[in-house]
Design a protein around this motif. Structure first.
Motif, PDB file in Angstrom:
ATOM      1  N   PHE A  85       0.849  -1.184   0.000  1.00  0.00           N
ATOM      2  CA  PHE A  85       0.000   0.000   0.000  1.00  0.00           C
ATOM      3  C   PHE A  85       0.888   1.239   0.000  1.00  0.00           C
ATOM      4  CE2 PHE A  85      -3.652  -2.471   1.794  1.00  0.00           C
ATOM      5  CZ  PHE A  85      -4.647  -1.992   0.945  1.00  0.00           C
ATOM      6  N   GLY A  86       0.518   2.224  -0.784  1.00  0.00           N
ATOM      7  CA  GLY A  86       1.195   3.517  -0.766  1.00  0.00           C
ATOM      8  C   GLY A  86       0.176   4.628  -0.759  1.00  0.00           C
ATOM      9  N   LEU A  87       0.632   5.828  -0.446  1.00  0.00           N
ATOM     10  CA  LEU A  87      -0.235   6.998  -0.513  1.00  0.00           C
ATOM     11  C   LEU A  87      -0.339   7.476  -1.961  1.00  0.00           C
ATOM     12  CD1 LEU A  87       1.078   8.970   2.584  1.00  0.00           C
ATOM     13  CD2 LEU A  87      -1.226   8.036   2.323  1.00  0.00           C
ATOM     14  N   VAL A  88      -1.527   7.823  -2.370  1.00  0.00           N
ATOM     15  CA  VAL A  88      -1.700   8.392  -3.710  1.00  0.00           C
ATOM     16  C   VAL A  88      -0.785   9.610  -3.837  1.00  0.00           C
ATOM     17  CG1 VAL A  88      -3.320   9.603  -5.226  1.00  0.00           C
ATOM     18  CG2 VAL A  88      -4.053   7.543  -3.991  1.00  0.00           C
ATOM     19  N   GLY A  89       0.025   9.609  -4.890  1.00  0.00           N
ATOM     20  CA  GLY A  89       0.999  10.672  -5.086  1.00  0.00           C
ATOM     21  C   GLY A  89       2.423  10.249  -4.814  1.00  0.00           C
ATOM     22  N   TRP A 116      -9.278  -1.321   9.524  1.00  0.00           N
ATOM     23  CA  TRP A 116      -9.593  -1.778   8.171  1.00  0.00           C
ATOM     24  C   TRP A 116      -8.479  -2.648   7.620  1.00  0.00           C
ATOM     25  CZ3 TRP A 116      -7.381  -0.802   3.287  1.00  0.00           C
ATOM     26  CH2 TRP A 116      -8.143  -1.254   2.199  1.00  0.00           C
ATOM     27  N   LEU A 117      -7.235  -2.244   7.809  1.00  0.00           N
ATOM     28  CA  LEU A 117      -6.106  -3.018   7.289  1.00  0.00           C
ATOM     29  C   LEU A 117      -6.046  -4.420   7.884  1.00  0.00           C
ATOM     30  CD1 LEU A 117      -3.371  -0.233   7.349  1.00  0.00           C
ATOM     31  CD2 LEU A 117      -4.265  -1.353   5.293  1.00  0.00           C
ATOM     32  N   GLN A 118      -6.508  -4.565   9.125  1.00  0.00           N
ATOM     33  CA  GLN A 118      -6.470  -5.869   9.794  1.00  0.00           C
ATOM     34  C   GLN A 118      -7.782  -6.633   9.680  1.00  0.00           C
ATOM     35  OE1 GLN A 118      -4.899  -4.435  13.729  1.00  0.00           O
ATOM     36  NE2 GLN A 118      -3.237  -5.878  13.288  1.00  0.00           N
ATOM     37  N   SER A 119      -8.716  -6.113   8.877  1.00  0.00           N
ATOM     38  CA  SER A 119     -10.011  -6.754   8.717  1.00  0.00           C
ATOM     39  C   SER A 119     -10.050  -7.592   7.440  1.00  0.00           C
ATOM     40  CB  SER A 119     -11.124  -5.698   8.663  1.00  0.00           C
ATOM     41  OG  SER A 119     -11.116  -5.038   7.402  1.00  0.00           O
ATOM     42  N   THR A 120     -11.075  -8.398   7.319  1.00  0.00           N
ATOM     43  CA  THR A 120     -11.251  -9.199   6.105  1.00  0.00           C
ATOM     44  C   THR A 120     -11.748  -8.358   4.926  1.00  0.00           C
ATOM     45  OG1 THR A 120     -13.500  -9.761   6.845  1.00  0.00           O
ATOM     46  CG2 THR A 120     -11.720 -11.310   7.404  1.00  0.00           C
ATOM     47  N   ASP A 121     -12.135  -7.104   5.192  1.00  0.00           N
ATOM     48  CA  ASP A 121     -12.562  -6.219   4.105  1.00  0.00           C
ATOM     49  C   ASP A 121     -11.380  -5.729   3.272  1.00  0.00           C
ATOM     50  OD1 ASP A 121     -15.235  -6.387   4.869  1.00  0.00           O
ATOM     51  OD2 ASP A 121     -15.069  -4.671   6.224  1.00  0.00           O
ATOM     52  N   ALA A 122     -10.204  -5.694   3.880  1.00  0.00           N
ATOM     53  CA  ALA A 122      -9.020  -5.220   3.162  1.00  0.00           C
ATOM     54  C   ALA A 122      -8.466  -6.336   2.288  1.00  0.00           C
ATOM     55  CB  ALA A 122      -7.950  -4.766   4.155  1.00  0.00           C
ATOM     56  N   PRO A 123      -7.849  -6.000   1.166  1.00  0.00           N
ATOM     57  CA  PRO A 123      -7.201  -7.007   0.332  1.00  0.00           C
ATOM     58  C   PRO A 123      -5.938  -7.533   1.028  1.00  0.00           C
ATOM     59  CG  PRO A 123      -6.655  -4.831  -0.462  1.00  0.00           C
ATOM     60  CD  PRO A 123      -7.676  -4.629   0.628  1.00  0.00           C
ATOM     61  N   VAL A 124      -5.417  -8.614   0.513  1.00  0.00           N
ATOM     62  CA  VAL A 124      -4.168  -9.159   1.055  1.00  0.00           C
ATOM     63  C   VAL A 124      -3.035  -8.168   0.799  1.00  0.00           C
ATOM     64  CG1 VAL A 124      -2.487 -11.038   0.884  1.00  0.00           C
ATOM     65  CG2 VAL A 124      -4.949 -11.531   0.720  1.00  0.00           C
ATOM     66  N   TRP A 125      -2.265  -7.866   1.840  1.00  0.00           N
ATOM     67  CA  TRP A 125      -1.154  -6.926   1.707  1.00  0.00           C
ATOM     68  C   TRP A 125       0.031  -7.412   2.543  1.00  0.00           C
ATOM     69  CZ3 TRP A 125       0.502  -4.593   6.251  1.00  0.00           C
ATOM     70  CH2 TRP A 125      -0.390  -4.623   7.333  1.00  0.00           C
ATOM     71  N   ASP A 126       1.195  -6.966   2.152  1.00  0.00           N
ATOM     72  CA  ASP A 126       2.419  -7.301   2.877  1.00  0.00           C
ATOM     73  C   ASP A 126       2.989  -6.114   3.631  1.00  0.00           C
ATOM     74  OD1 ASP A 126       2.614 -10.000   1.736  1.00  0.00           O
ATOM     75  OD2 ASP A 126       3.125  -8.972  -0.140  1.00  0.00           O
ATOM     76  N   GLU A 127       2.763  -4.924   3.103  1.00  0.00           N
ATOM     77  CA  GLU A 127       3.452  -3.750   3.655  1.00  0.00           C
ATOM     78  C   GLU A 127       2.670  -2.493   3.331  1.00  0.00           C
ATOM     79  OE1 GLU A 127       7.895  -3.626   3.321  1.00  0.00           O
ATOM     80  OE2 GLU A 127       7.473  -1.889   2.028  1.00  0.00           O
ATOM     81  N   ILE A 128       2.702  -1.532   4.242  1.00  0.00           N
ATOM     82  CA  ILE A 128       2.153  -0.207   3.999  1.00  0.00           C
ATOM     83  C   ILE A 128       3.299   0.776   4.062  1.00  0.00           C
ATOM     84  CG2 ILE A 128       0.553   1.581   4.758  1.00  0.00           C
ATOM     85  CD1 ILE A 128      -0.013  -1.768   6.194  1.00  0.00           C
ATOM     86  N   GLN A 129       3.470   1.569   3.021  1.00  0.00           N
ATOM     87  CA  GLN A 129       4.517   2.581   3.007  1.00  0.00           C
ATOM     88  C   GLN A 129       3.880   3.952   2.884  1.00  0.00           C
ATOM     89  OE1 GLN A 129       7.323   2.593  -0.274  1.00  0.00           O
ATOM     90  NE2 GLN A 129       8.918   3.475   1.016  1.00  0.00           N
ATOM     91  N   LEU A 130       4.020   4.741   3.929  1.00  0.00           N
ATOM     92  CA  LEU A 130       3.522   6.107   3.926  1.00  0.00           C
ATOM     93  C   LEU A 130       4.729   7.016   3.720  1.00  0.00           C
ATOM     94  CD1 LEU A 130       1.002   5.968   6.909  1.00  0.00           C
ATOM     95  CD2 LEU A 130       0.634   5.376   4.507  1.00  0.00           C
ATOM     96  N   CYS A 131       4.845   7.577   2.527  1.00  0.00           N
ATOM     97  CA  CYS A 131       6.036   8.348   2.180  1.00  0.00           C
ATOM     98  C   CYS A 131       5.778   9.840   2.308  1.00  0.00           C
ATOM     99  CB  CYS A 131       6.496   8.019   0.755  1.00  0.00           C
ATOM    100  SG  CYS A 131       5.529   8.823  -0.546  1.00  0.00           S
ATOM    101  N   ASN A 132       6.868  10.594   2.457  1.00  0.00           N
ATOM    102  CA  ASN A 132       6.873  12.053   2.380  1.00  0.00           C
ATOM    103  C   ASN A 132       5.991  12.712   3.440  1.00  0.00           C
ATOM    104  OD1 ASN A 132       8.536  11.620   0.215  1.00  0.00           O
ATOM    105  ND2 ASN A 132       7.014  12.114  -1.345  1.00  0.00           N
ATOM    106  N   LEU A 133       6.022  12.154   4.653  1.00  0.00           N
ATOM    107  CA  LEU A 133       5.286  12.758   5.769  1.00  0.00           C
ATOM    108  C   LEU A 133       6.062  13.967   6.277  1.00  0.00           C
ATOM    109  CD1 LEU A 133       4.426   9.471   7.692  1.00  0.00           C
ATOM    110  CD2 LEU A 133       2.914  10.751   6.156  1.00  0.00           C
ATOM    111  N   PRO A 134       5.464  15.150   6.308  1.00  0.00           N
ATOM    112  CA  PRO A 134       6.207  16.344   6.729  1.00  0.00           C
ATOM    113  C   PRO A 134       6.524  16.336   8.220  1.00  0.00           C
ATOM    114  CG  PRO A 134       3.918  16.887   6.290  1.00  0.00           C
ATOM    115  CD  PRO A 134       4.107  15.468   5.856  1.00  0.00           C
ATOM    116  N   GLN A 135       7.487  17.130   8.585  1.00  0.00           N
ATOM    117  CA  GLN A 135       7.951  17.207   9.969  1.00  0.00           C
ATOM    118  C   GLN A 135       6.822  17.525  10.933  1.00  0.00           C
ATOM    119  OE1 GLN A 135      11.793  19.197  10.599  1.00  0.00           O
ATOM    120  NE2 GLN A 135      10.778  20.561  12.037  1.00  0.00           N
ATOM    121  N   THR A 136       5.904  18.370  10.500  1.00  0.00           N
ATOM    122  CA  THR A 136       4.814  18.811  11.376  1.00  0.00           C
ATOM    123  C   THR A 136       3.681  17.794  11.505  1.00  0.00           C
ATOM    124  OG1 THR A 136       3.838  19.952   9.484  1.00  0.00           O
ATOM    125  CG2 THR A 136       5.242  21.251  10.954  1.00  0.00           C
TER     126      THR A 136
END
Length: 345
Positions: A85-89, A116-136
């Motif tokens: 999973f990644g953030l759009v953008g 949601w990520l830990q529920s059966t509603d979510a698709p099978v995933w291995d990793e979530i990467q949230l990139c470019n989170l600002p300091q604030t």
């Protein structure tokens, strides 16, 4: 928000989600800690339309009819076989990204995302990467704690820097108090040199400009700049740039500037004005003409002066630690990446 309040989650799995959320998206964003141009409806929907890969998952939380949180995600399998999973953008063209939530709903939205990520509603995933989170952003501070409490592995690391200048009230104060004596001398020397050697004109486009022609001129200067920029500006990326220029111009955020020497375009800067900040997004110049008199540096000086005249608060060079940014008096702010994985069995 009232403690224990239950929010309604809606998950949109195609572009109709952008259409459904459009009336509320930017209002939510403007009232969140994540308020940045790169999370506006215009940027997010354009990125997905032009550059999106994999499967879209727009998670939207509502308190009644009010949109209070959005996690814009996509799921794609990488060359390494990891379903991520990644953030759009994410990643190359969006300098700041985040989960969007009203301040009073952040904790509930973070927990809702993990639910949601830990529920059966979510698709099978291995990793979530949230990139470019600002300091604030509160996301890189609070979400890891909540994830760890659920037995998930979470790693947060500094990924890059965004050098910024806190702008004073006038340009002379900027020269005297933000720049060192040496750099103040350099700015003045290069400006004087270029103005003595050529006929200088610089401008930021306005409503009377031919937007398509000015965009063509920027892309051409960008591709001329370096081999790396030439390779970056693929037909697919050109299409994205053209779309984002149109969208941001229509929204009133576009800042596209050129410097002409003896009537010839020598350098350009593509940026955006958003929430009191001038975001320096990308640039280009002609290395075969006038390179020895630094038209790009002089244009940057003109633009900083213009930003001060416009009463903007921050001049943001965005990601990258190029030396010239610090010569203009910028100081680093940090950008984080967060990776969440299932705990090892």
């Amino acid at each position: 928000m009232q403690k224990g309040k239950i929010l309604q989650l809606k998950v949109f799995k195609d572009e109709t989600g952008f259409a459904a959320l459009r009336p509320h998206w930017n209002t939510l964003l403007a009232n969140s800690a994540a308020n940045t141009l790169f999370l506006t409806w215009e940027w997010q929907s354009t990125w997905w339309r032009c550059l999106g890969i994999g499967d879209l998952y727009l998670l939207a939380w509502f308190d009644g009819d009010r949109l209070v949180g959005v996690a814009p995600l996509f799921l794609a399998e990488g060359d390494d076989g990891v379903r991520r999973f990644g953030l759009v953008g994410c990643v190359d063209v969006s300098d700041y990204l985040d989960v969007i939530a009203l301040p009073e709903c952040e904790e509930t939205v973070y927990n809702g995302l993990l639910d949601w990520l830990q529920s059966t509603d979510a698709p099978v995933w291995d990793e979530i990467q949230l990139c470019n989170l600002p300091q604030t952003s509160p996301t890189h501070r609070r979400l890891p704690e909540l994830a760890a409490a659920r037995g998930l592995n979470c790693v947060v690391a500094v990924d890059d820097v965004c050098p910024v200048i806190e702008l004073p009230d006038d340009f002379e104060t900027y020269l005297q108090e933000v720049l060192s004596k040496k750099q103040r001398h350099e700015v003045r020397r290069k400006t004087r040199r270029i103005e003595e050697a050529t006929t200088v004109t610089w401008y930021a486009i306005d409503g009377a400009s031919d937007l398509e022609a000015e965009t063509d001129a920027f892309i051409e200067l960008h591709r001329l700049s370096t081999t790396e920029k030439h390779s970056f500006m693929t037909p697919e990326m050109q299409a994205f740039f053209r779309e984002i220029v149109r969208e941001t111009n229509q929204a009133g955020w576009l800042y596209l500037a050129f410097i002409e020497l003896n009537g010839q375009r020598a350098a350009a800067m593509l940026g955006f004005i958003y929430d009191g900040r001038l975001l320096v997004y990308n640039s280009g110049y002609d290395p075969q003409s006038f390179a020895e008199i630094s038209p790009g540096i002089v244009l940057t000086s003109y633009i900083i002066e213009d930003a001060i005249k416009r009463k903007l608060r921050v001049f943001d060079f965005l990601q990258g630690d190029e030396v010239y940014k610090y010569r203009f008096g910028a100081s680093d702010t940090l950008v984080y990446d967060m990776t969440i994985q299932h705990a090892a069995s």
